[in-house]
Design an enzyme around this catalytic site. Structure first.
Site, mmCIF file in Angstrom:
data_model
loop_
_atom_site.group_PDB
_atom_site.id
_atom_site.type_symbol
_atom_site.label_atom_id
_atom_site.label_comp_id
_atom_site.label_asym_id
_atom_site.label_seq_id
_atom_site.Cartn_x
_atom_site.Cartn_y
_atom_site.Cartn_z
ATOM 1 N N HIS A 90 4.287 -0.004 6.889
ATOM 2 C CA HIS A 90 4.690 -0.439 5.777
ATOM 3 C C HIS A 90 6.375 -0.300 5.791
ATOM 4 C CE1 HIS A 90 5.720 -1.290 1.688
ATOM 5 N NE2 HIS A 90 4.341 -1.938 1.531
ATOM 6 N N GLU A 159 5.070 -9.189 5.270
ATOM 7 C CA GLU A 159 5.764 -8.586 3.889
ATOM 8 C C GLU A 159 7.280 -8.770 4.067
ATOM 9 O OE1 GLU A 159 3.736 -5.967 1.017
ATOM 10 O OE2 GLU A 159 4.106 -5.107 2.664
#
EC number: 5.3.1.1
Length: 234
Positions: A90, A159
């Protein structure tokens, strides 16, 4: 491919609210959505995994079984909770906690050896996006080159960093083009998710893109009713 929804609570959910949320989701999830929903609380927000209708995952773990790793969560902790799904890569861990490509590869390889389902996150910064689509493709390709793209328990989440937590999702055209490129790289059986300011207002349109196999949702998943609205679009 069956579409899926993943909730990442980050460090924003109070512990006992997280526990209550998981238990309520288990009770109220509709049968057509069983096994298509994933939830990633922080470590204290986890519960022993007795849930039958959705997948409980961890946001992070250190790539060792156990040992002298102060403050870390290891595979042994997760296995004791019967959790075998993990986020890796992430952008908040890459940027804030300085997780390097070599360390992410170490994590990936370790948890691959444990047969964990790995949700591997990639995404470019705004400066890269502003250089043009060729620069974006080169950047994303580099982020993927250190992992086994044929690992059968892999999920990839795209993302764009400039869309995370900004309330400004990527445009449908940007998502379409970027996912189209990534689909050419990935194994055809690997789900490809979109994340970045997903909410109940834009989720249905984003899911309407054929190359979007699901969503990784941050702040919009913190309230259960919001998350259930997004789930209803699957």
């Amino acid at each position: 491919m069956t579409k899926i929804a993943m909730a990442n609570f980050k460090s924003a959910m109070p512990i006992f609210k997280s526990h209550a949320y998981l238990e309520e989701l288990e009770k109220t999830l509709k049968p057509q959505h069983f096994d298509r929903v994933f939830v990633f609380p922080d470590f204290l927000g986890l519960l022993p995994n007795s849930f039958l209708h959705f997948t409980l995952g961890a946001q992070n773990a250190y790539p060792k079984d156990c040992g002298a790793f102060t403050g870390e969560i290891t595979s042994q902790h997760l296995e004791e909770l019967k959790i075998n799904t993990l986020l890796i890569g992430h952008s908040e861990r890459r940027l804030l906690l300085k997780e390097s490509p070599s360390f992410l590869k170490e994590k990936f390889d370790f948890f691959k050896s444990k047969n964990f389902k790995i949700v591997y996150c990639i995404g470019e910064e705004l400066t890269t996006r502003e250089k043009g689509f060729k620069a974006v493709k080169e950047f994303l390709n580099e982020q993927l080159e250190n992992i086994d793209l044929n690992y059968p328990n892999l999920v990839v989440a795209y993302e764009p960093i400039w869309a995370i937590g900004t309330k400004k999702s990527a445009s449908l055209e940007d998502i379409y083009l970027t996912h189209g490129f990534l689909k050419q790289i990935l194994n055809q059986k690997t789900p490809l998710l979109y994340g970045g300011s997903v909410n109940a207002q834009n989720a249905k349109e984003i899911l309407g893109i054929d190359s979007v196999d699901g969503l990784l949702i941050g702040s919009a998943s913190l309230e259960l009713e919001n998350f259930k609205t997004i789930i209803s679009f699957l």
